[in-house]
Design an enzyme around this catalytic site. Structure first.
Site, PDB file in Angstrom:
ATOM      1  N   CYS A  65     -57.127 -16.368 -22.865  1.00  0.00           N
ATOM      2  CA  CYS A  65     -56.448 -15.193 -22.781  1.00  0.00           C
ATOM      3  C   CYS A  65     -57.430 -14.200 -22.061  1.00  0.00           C
ATOM      4  O   CYS A  65     -58.617 -14.187 -22.549  1.00  0.00           O
ATOM      5  CB  CYS A  65     -56.078 -14.767 -24.177  1.00  0.00           C
ATOM      6  SG  CYS A  65     -55.234 -13.181 -24.274  1.00  0.00           S
ATOM      7  N   LEU A  66     -56.696 -13.314 -21.230  1.00  0.00           N
ATOM      8  CA  LEU A  66     -57.510 -12.249 -20.561  1.00  0.00           C
ATOM      9  C   LEU A  66     -57.950 -11.242 -21.493  1.00  0.00           C
ATOM     10  O   LEU A  66     -58.994 -10.419 -21.293  1.00  0.00           O
ATOM     11  CB  LEU A  66     -56.448 -11.617 -19.774  1.00  0.00           C
ATOM     12  CG  LEU A  66     -55.985 -12.329 -18.543  1.00  0.00           C
ATOM     13  CD1 LEU A  66     -55.171 -11.614 -17.595  1.00  0.00           C
ATOM     14  CD2 LEU A  66     -57.230 -13.012 -17.560  1.00  0.00           C
TER      15      LEU A  66
ATOM     16  N   HIS B  13     -48.005 -12.383 -27.813  1.00  0.00           N
ATOM     17  CA  HIS B  13     -48.545 -11.084 -27.410  1.00  0.00           C
ATOM     18  C   HIS B  13     -47.662 -10.020 -27.902  1.00  0.00           C
ATOM     19  O   HIS B  13     -48.213  -9.061 -28.400  1.00  0.00           O
ATOM     20  CB  HIS B  13     -48.970 -10.791 -26.102  1.00  0.00           C
ATOM     21  CG  HIS B  13     -50.522 -11.087 -25.499  1.00  0.00           C
ATOM     22  ND1 HIS B  13     -51.560 -10.723 -26.376  1.00  0.00           N
ATOM     23  CD2 HIS B  13     -50.766 -12.226 -24.565  1.00  0.00           C
ATOM     24  CE1 HIS B  13     -52.622 -11.420 -25.773  1.00  0.00           C
ATOM     25  NE2 HIS B  13     -52.317 -12.311 -24.775  1.00  0.00           N
TER      26      HIS B  13
ATOM     27  N   HIS C  20     -47.357 -17.968 -25.004  1.00  0.00           N
ATOM     28  CA  HIS C  20     -48.372 -17.143 -25.269  1.00  0.00           C
ATOM     29  C   HIS C  20     -48.071 -15.624 -25.209  1.00  0.00           C
ATOM     30  O   HIS C  20     -48.566 -15.011 -25.798  1.00  0.00           O
ATOM     31  CB  HIS C  20     -49.184 -17.511 -24.092  1.00  0.00           C
ATOM     32  CG  HIS C  20     -50.739 -16.819 -24.331  1.00  0.00           C
ATOM     33  ND1 HIS C  20     -51.884 -17.505 -24.418  1.00  0.00           N
ATOM     34  CD2 HIS C  20     -50.954 -15.500 -23.814  1.00  0.00           C
ATOM     35  CE1 HIS C  20     -53.013 -16.523 -24.396  1.00  0.00           C
ATOM     36  NE2 HIS C  20     -52.485 -15.394 -24.013  1.00  0.00           N
TER      37      HIS C  20
ATOM     38  N   GLY D 209     -50.468 -14.563 -16.852  1.00  0.00           N
ATOM     39  CA  GLY D 209     -49.499 -14.193 -17.585  1.00  0.00           C
ATOM     40  C   GLY D 209     -50.097 -12.804 -18.022  1.00  0.00           C
ATOM     41  O   GLY D 209     -51.583 -12.858 -18.339  1.00  0.00           O
TER      42      GLY D 209
HETATM   43 NI    NI Z   1     -53.257 -13.650 -23.655  1.00  0.00          NI
END
Ligand code: NI
Length: 171
Positions: A89-90, A135, A131, A46
């Site tokens: 999380c990226l 954000h 998630h 995502g």
């Molecule tokens: Ni994330």
């Protein structure tokens, strides 16, 4: 399509509340193509618009199990059950931490044409929706951890950064 730089922890854009797109047009579609490319390249399941520096209230997702898409102006309801699972999380690249989320959710929002969409999700897909919606409200998964959980993520981050620099991890 091109990939976009992913903003990481400490970048103020990750803490901004985002705005619904005014136009669902070709320019938005092109941005969304780049967001998909960026998500697959990372790789992740995502990606929210503010993670690539946009203040748009939308995200893209692909759970790797046939559910892929774009959602603007997401709204969660009917949160039901509870599941704790490792989450990452990226924008906090490397660490994972057990994070508690609702097991099932209903997500309403708008698709790439601006038309209403309504999805009921469970498990990983429900977790992604929670998630990514977080954000867009300026919230990160570490905000949902207790102090010990947050400290563990920060310790993992430091170790990963030291490994990247070639030092032995400090204990
Ligand atoms: Ni994330």
């Amino acid at each position: 399509m091109t990939t976009m730089p992913i903003r990481t922890l400490g970048d103020p854009v990750l803490r901004e509340r985002t705005r619904v797109p005014e136009r669902f047009d070709a320019a938005l579609a092109r941005l969304v193509d780049d967001m998909f490319e960026t998500m697959y390249d990372a790789p992740g399941v995502g990606l929210a618009a503010n993670q690539v520096g946009l203040v748009g209230r939308f995200f893209v997702y692909d759970d790797g199990d046939g559910h892929r898409g774009f959602v603007a102006d997401p709204e969660l309801s009917e949160l039901d059950g509870e599941e704790t699972h490792d989450e990452g999380c990226l924008s906090i690249p490397g660490p994972y931490a057990p994070t508690t989320r609702a097991l099932r959710v209903r997500l309403r929002g708008r698709d790439l044409e601006g038309s209403p969409l309504d999805i009921t999700a469970e498990g990983l897909l429900a977790r992604i929706f929670q998630h990514e919606t977080d954000h867009l409200n300026g919230m990160l998964y570490i905000d949902r951890l207790d102090d010990a959980g947050r400290r563990d993520v920060m310790r993992q981050l430091r170790e990963i950064e030291q490994l990247r620099r070639g030092d032995a991890p400090a204990r």
